[in-house]
Structure formats: structure tokens, C-alpha cells
Design an enzyme around this catalytic site. Structure first.
Site, short mmCIF file in Angstrom:
data_model
loop_
_atom_site.label_atom_id
_atom_site.label_comp_id
_atom_site.label_asym_id
_atom_site.label_seq_id
_atom_site.Cartn_x
_atom_site.Cartn_y
_atom_site.Cartn_z
N ARG A 1 -47.61 33.54 -6.15
CA ARG A 1 -46.86 32.27 -5.97
C ARG A 1 -45.35 32.44 -6.08
O ARG A 1 -44.63 31.48 -6.34
CB ARG A 1 -47.32 31.20 -6.96
CG ARG A 1 -48.75 30.78 -6.75
CD ARG A 1 -49.01 29.40 -7.29
NE ARG A 1 -50.42 29.12 -7.15
CZ ARG A 1 -51.32 29.43 -8.07
NH1 ARG A 1 -50.94 29.99 -9.21
NH2 ARG A 1 -52.59 29.17 -7.86
N LYS B 1 -34.16 31.66 3.94
CA LYS B 1 -35.24 31.56 4.94
C LYS B 1 -36.03 32.86 4.95
O LYS B 1 -35.44 33.95 4.98
CB LYS B 1 -34.67 31.31 6.33
CG LYS B 1 -34.33 29.88 6.60
CD LYS B 1 -34.05 29.68 8.08
CE LYS B 1 -33.71 28.24 8.36
NZ LYS B 1 -33.33 28.03 9.78
N GLU C 1 -23.52 36.10 15.89
CA GLU C 1 -23.82 35.07 14.87
C GLU C 1 -22.53 34.62 14.19
O GLU C 1 -22.41 33.47 13.78
CB GLU C 1 -24.82 35.60 13.83
CG GLU C 1 -26.17 36.03 14.39
CD GLU C 1 -27.11 34.86 14.76
OE1 GLU C 1 -26.72 33.69 14.60
OE2 GLU C 1 -28.23 35.15 15.22
N LYS D 1 -21.46 29.93 5.88
CA LYS D 1 -22.90 29.68 5.82
C LYS D 1 -23.29 29.08 4.48
O LYS D 1 -24.13 28.17 4.41
CB LYS D 1 -23.69 30.97 6.09
CG LYS D 1 -25.18 30.72 5.96
CD LYS D 1 -26.06 31.47 6.86
CE LYS D 1 -27.50 30.98 6.70
NZ LYS D 1 -28.48 31.79 7.36
N GLU E 1 -32.83 22.50 5.83
CA GLU E 1 -32.67 22.19 7.26
C GLU E 1 -33.25 20.86 7.67
O GLU E 1 -34.08 20.78 8.56
CB GLU E 1 -33.27 23.33 8.11
CG GLU E 1 -32.76 23.29 9.53
CD GLU E 1 -33.19 24.49 10.35
OE1 GLU E 1 -33.02 25.62 9.88
OE2 GLU E 1 -33.69 24.28 11.46
N ARG F 1 -27.89 21.92 8.51
CA ARG F 1 -28.23 23.34 8.69
C ARG F 1 -28.76 23.63 10.08
O ARG F 1 -28.71 24.75 10.56
CB ARG F 1 -29.23 23.77 7.60
CG ARG F 1 -29.51 25.27 7.65
CD ARG F 1 -30.18 25.76 6.41
NE ARG F 1 -30.49 27.18 6.53
CZ ARG F 1 -30.97 27.93 5.55
NH1 ARG F 1 -31.21 27.39 4.37
NH2 ARG F 1 -31.23 29.21 5.75
N ASN G 1 -28.65 26.68 14.47
CA ASN G 1 -29.55 27.06 15.56
C ASN G 1 -28.84 27.09 16.91
O ASN G 1 -29.49 27.32 17.94
CB ASN G 1 -30.75 26.11 15.63
CG ASN G 1 -31.64 26.27 14.42
OD1 ASN G 1 -31.78 27.37 13.89
ND2 ASN G 1 -32.23 25.18 13.94
N HIS H 1 -29.91 29.47 19.66
CA HIS H 1 -31.21 30.04 19.32
C HIS H 1 -32.35 29.41 20.11
O HIS H 1 -33.44 29.99 20.20
CB HIS H 1 -31.48 29.91 17.82
CG HIS H 1 -30.68 30.90 17.02
ND1 HIS H 1 -29.31 30.89 16.99
CD2 HIS H 1 -31.06 31.96 16.25
CE1 HIS H 1 -28.88 31.88 16.23
NE2 HIS H 1 -29.92 32.55 15.76
N HIS I 1 -34.26 32.42 21.40
CA HIS I 1 -35.62 32.77 20.97
C HIS I 1 -36.58 32.83 22.16
O HIS I 1 -37.46 33.68 22.20
CB HIS I 1 -36.14 31.72 19.98
CG HIS I 1 -35.71 31.97 18.57
ND1 HIS I 1 -35.92 31.07 17.56
CD2 HIS I 1 -35.07 33.01 18.00
CE1 HIS I 1 -35.43 31.55 16.42
NE2 HIS I 1 -34.91 32.73 16.66
N HIS J 1 -31.76 40.54 19.07
CA HIS J 1 -31.73 39.11 18.77
C HIS J 1 -30.34 38.52 19.06
O HIS J 1 -30.22 37.51 19.76
CB HIS J 1 -32.12 38.90 17.30
CG HIS J 1 -31.96 37.50 16.83
ND1 HIS J 1 -32.78 36.47 17.28
CD2 HIS J 1 -31.06 36.93 15.97
CE1 HIS J 1 -32.38 35.34 16.69
NE2 HIS J 1 -31.35 35.60 15.90
N1 GLY Z 1 -30.30 31.59 10.51
C1 GLY Z 1 -30.25 30.18 10.46
C2 GLY Z 1 -30.40 29.62 9.09
O1 GLY Z 1 -30.42 30.35 8.13
O2 GLY Z 1 -30.52 28.43 8.94
#
Ligand code: GLY
Length: 363
Positions: free
Chosen positions: A120, A142, A184, A226, A236, A240, A244, A247, A251, A264
Site C-alpha cells: 500500500r 505522477k 518539455e 512545475k 490535475e 495542472r 498536457n 501531449h 501521445h 517522447h
Molecule cells: N507531466 C505532466 C504532469 O506531471 O502533470
């Protein structure tokens, strides 16, 4: 060298950033490892280059257990996660064992996911070894693995106790990896910190050469941008989502290419260029759009492989960032400002995509 703090709903992450950050964080790591099993998750090439640096800071009573994952996106599967869980259990992993993710974004994602779920959740340090992971993937908690039908489809938010972003580790990165990470940075600068875009434009040659004097201030500033967004919106639900940008199509390009042929960050660069097309039709000034196209034009991106617009649209509609109501596009609306748009007509996307695939750098 800088020390930053990211405050999140379950506590804080410390971030040590700059040339020599790993040596500077050695005592802190040693205290955190003291008397515990430490699962160092890495790919073979990364472990060969950097794992030795960790042996040097191993304190008495700590047992470093090295766990290997494949290189690249193929690390992010249920099978690999299962192998890691089983390896940790077999080696005596407990609730207070530690995970160290040593590698790029894919290693950080799978190691983070395993740390989030093993018993957990156990504590995690991220030691990102690529520019992309230092400025983005390792920051903000993330974690994810992929399913055959979708990248990052299974995951959790699990903030690291510590992130060590040592820019000296970037010295031997291929130019193409630096370029992919810088995309990025451009994304974050466009939405959050226009001054950072000036710095990237001015220092691009040094940045692409991996010059630490150029990289250090850029990495620290991108991380600060960030951190601000993640602190505002840790899971998010709103701001946040801005991260994206590029992306949605990026993606889809990666998925259609089966994660081969483009990095990427390179796919995101094409996604960003496409976002500019849609943004121009929603009021983004021509100067901003031209400036970004000009900058990405200096990145020496590989050519976009042949792709079918319809397949890309179908893939985007299935992406986890799409809502039940349709694809959500993050678009810049002015320099330093972006918005999410849920009402871009599919016919417009298809039409623009056809034109974009013919001439990606044309607005
Ligand atoms: N890479 C996008 C984020 O961390 O929200």
C-alpha cells in the site's frame, strides 16, 4: 545548487537540483537508507553508468537491492511491475523499505508505481538521469504503467520523499535526448514562464551541447515552474492540465508508431506545433506562434514519419486525457497563458491534421 520544496496534500518533497546534487544529497540519502532495504530500480545501461555512485553513499546497515527493468517504454508493463513487486517481497521488502528510481521517465514511472502500490505504498526517491525526467517526469508524483490499449492507463499519485536532479548526470546524454527534454522546457516556458523561453532561445546551442553552465539555470527554473503548478493543483483537476500541452497529439503519434522511431519529447514537439495551429484559430497572436515555430525549427527534429490522420484522431479519442465528452485540447492563448478547450470540432481537428501532416512547421 538549489534546494526546493514541493508541498502536496500528503506532505512535502525535497528537490535538490544542480551540478553535483547527488554528492550534496549523499548524507540525506544515507540517513533515509540507514538500516533498511533499498530497492534501486534501473535499466541495465543506466545502472552500468550511475549505480556505482550510489554504492559510495551506502550507509552501514543498509542493503541496496538492484532491480532491473527493460530500457524504454517497454518497462511500463503489468508484467514488469509484477516482477518488481515479487522481487521486493522475496528480498524481504517491508512497509519501511525504500525505493530509488534511477533513470529516465519510464524508470521513474514504473518504479514510482511499484513504490505507490507495494504494501500500500512505501517511500520513494527519484534520481532522474535524463533532462526530460529532471524537468518534468520526476516532479509532481505522477506514476504509471501502460496497458496495450493506452499509455499511462494505470497509475497513482505518489510523491517522492526526495528528488535529486543532478545536471552532471546529463553530461553524457545524446544530443537527441537533450533536445527531447528541452521540448518539455519549452512547453512549461510557453505556459508559465515566458522569461524561461528567452533563456532557452539565447542558450540553445549550449543546452543542446549539454553544457552544465547552460543547463543548470534552465533545469532549476523549469522545476520551479512545475512545482508552482503542482502545488496549485496536485491531482490535475484544473491548472495542472496545462502541462498536457502538446501531449494530446504527441501521445497519439507515439502510440501509432508503437513507441518506436520518435522519442517522447520529439512527439510532443510535433504535438505542440499542431496545438499552435488550433490556437491560432482561437486568437493566439501570430508573433507568439511564429516565435515558437522558429524555436522548434532550431531543434533539428527528425522528420515526422508518415501517419494517417484518421488513426491519430481515433487514438486521441481513446486517450486517458480525453473526457467522456470528447478530446480536451490545451492551447496557448497568449505568451505565458494557456487554456483547456473541450469544444474543438472533430472536423476541424481532422482537416487541420491532414494539412499539418503534410507540412508540420507551417502555421
Ligand atoms: N507531466 C505532466 C504532469 O506531471 O502533470
Amino acid at each position: 545548487m538549489e534546494r526546493l520544496t514541493l508541498r502536496h496534500p500528503r506532505g512535502e518533497s525535497a528537490i535538490v537540483v544542480g551540478a553535483g546534487a547527488l554528492a550534496a544529497a549523499a548524507d540525506e540519502l544515507a540517513r533515509w537508507w540507514q538500516g533498511r532495504r533499498v530497492f534501486v530500480v534501473s535499466s541495465a545501461p543506466i545502472a552500468a553508468r550511475f549505480a556505482g555512485a550510489l554504492e559510495g553513499i551506502e550507509p552501514a546497515g543498509a542493503a541496496l537491492v538492484h532491480l532491473e527493468v527493460p530500457d524504454g517504454e517497454t518497462a511500463k508493463t503489468v508484467e514488469v511491475a509484477r516482477r518488481l513487486w515479487e522481487g521486493m517481497l522475496a528480498a524481504g521488502g517491508k512497509r519501511d523499505s525504500r525505493v530509488v528510481a534511477l533513470g529516465g521517465g519510464t524508470v521513474g514511472d514504473v518504479a514510482g508505481f511499484v513504490a505507490a502500490t507495494f504494501l500500500r505504498g512505501i517511500e520513494l526517491t527519484q534520481i532522474p538521469t535524463t533532462l526530460l525526467a529532471q524537468v518534468d517526469a520526476a516532479i509532481g508524483g505522477k506514476t504509471a504503467i501502460d496497458l496495450p490499449g493506452g499509455k499511462n492507463s494505470v497509475g497513482a499519485f505518489h510523491h517522492p520523499h526526495l528528488v535529486v536532479a543532478d545536471t552532471e548526470l546529463l553530461a553524457s546524454l545524446p544530443r537527441a535526448d537533450l533536445r527531447a527534454g528541452l521540448v518539455e522546457v519549452v512547453k512549461m516556458a510557453t505556459l508559465l514562464d515566458p522569461g524561461l523561453l528567452d533563456v532557452v532561445e539565447e542558450g540553445l546551442d549550449g543546452l543542446l551541447d549539454g553544457d552544465p553552465r547552460s543547463l543548470d539555470p534552465v533545469v532549476a527554473r523549469a522545476i520551479r515552474a512545475k512545482v508552482g503548478v503542482v502545488e496549485d493543483d496536485p491531482e490535475e483537476s484544473d491548472r495542472r492540465r496545462l502541462l498536457n500541452l502538446g501531449h494530446t497529439l504527441g501521445h497519439a503519434i507515439e502510440a501509432v508508431l508503437d513507441y518506436r522511431g520518435l522519442r517522447h519529447g520529439e512527439a510532443v514537439a510535433f504535438g505542440l506545433l499542431f496545438a499552435l495551429r488550433l490556437a491560432r484559430r482561437r486568437g493566439l497572436g501570430p508573433d507568439v506562434a511564429r516565435r515558437l515555430v522558429g524555436l522548434l525549427g532550431r531543434f533539428e527534429l527528425p522528420p515526422l514519419p508518415p501517419l494517417a490522420a484518421q488513426r491519430l484522431v481515433d487514438t486521441m479519442a481513446r486517450d486517458k486525457k480525453a473526457r467522456e465528452s470528447g478530446i480536451v485540447w490545451v492551447l496557448p492563448v497568449a505568451m505565458g497563458e494557456g487554456r483547456a478547450f473541450a469544444d474543438v470540432p472533430l472536423e476541424e481537428v481532422e482537416r487541420e491534421l491532414e494539412a499539418f501532416l503534410r507540412e508540420p512547421f507551417k502555421l
